[in-house]
Write an enzyme that holds these catalytic residues in place. Structure first.
Site: not given
Length: 233
Positions: A72, A131-132, A135
């Site tokens: 994380t 990133h997607h 995120k």
């Protein structure tokens, strides 16, 4: 191995698939709606939760003498406190901003390139990460790791998301649907450009690295990184 998945989003589900393929058991799944959980019948925990849950998850593992692998990001202002608690509890902890084996090789290339470029101030350095859209943090933990290694060997004092600060290392952070992760570092001068880039095609590489780290950490005490797992650096 009996694995607890602390975080059961897209990454947690991919880790589950990889772990089962490698003949491990998933004995606990904790998702964002889980109000409480008991760490029983667990050999190792893998945390891919959220920034606001990560520290509590890791602390819970230390209190139950369970090794914890954390992927994380977005909580690292508490990292030193977590390391201190791990040592106080004689626990086992491994954090990585990215568990992909390829990315960890990319980290080493980035560090080596920054060392080679340290005496060439005519090159301006820039970074981009994509990133997607799910995120939660920006820039990515991977981008921060890359930036911090560059800063050790550059003219820049810090990194920033603000392109209007030319004295800082700029990270261009983009969020686009269905992009697992892309990171690029560029050194640009008036005569040429040197670029290194890592592009993830799916989440499997991240998940595999996390499971390999969990396998490696069995029976160990202390604070580790993927450098230890891969015996690099």
């Amino acid at each position: 191995m009996k694995i607890a998945l602390l975080g059961y989003g897209k990454m947690g589900k991919t880790i589950e698939q990889i772990a089962l393929q490698r003949q491990h058991d998933i004995t606990l799944k904790v998702d964002k709606d889980t109000e409480s959980y008991v760490l029983e019948n667990v050999d190792v925990a893998i945390d891919f939760s959220t920034p606001d849950a990560a520290v509590d998850n890791i602390t819970n593992c230390f209190n139950h003498n369970i090794p914890v692998i954390s992927g994380t990001t977005g909580w690292l202002e508490h990292y030193d406190d977590v390391v201190a608690l791990c040592k106080e509890k004689n626990g086992t902890f491994l954090y990585a901003s990215n568990f992909s084996l390829g990315v960890n090789i990319f980290f080493e290339l980035n560090q080596k390139l920054s060392q080679l470029m340290v005496n060439l101030p005519e090159y301006d350095i820039s970074m981009e990460e994509i990133h997607h859209t799910q995120k939660l943090d920006a820039p990515s933990g991977t981008a921060i790791t890359l930036a911090e290694d560059i800063l050790k060997n550059s003219k820049y004092g810090t990194w920033t998301l603000d392109a209007a600060k030319p004295k800082d290392l700029h990270i261009n952070s983009k969020r686009i649907d269905d992009v697992p992760g892309t990171h690029e570092v560029a050194y640009k001068s008036s005569v040429d450009t040197i670029e290194i880039k890592h592009t993830a095609h799916n989440r499997d590489g991240f998940a595999l690295g996390a499971v390999i780290a969990a396998e490696w950490i069995a029976g160990k005490k202390g604070v580790f990184s993927m450098k230890d797992v891969l015996n690099i650096g």
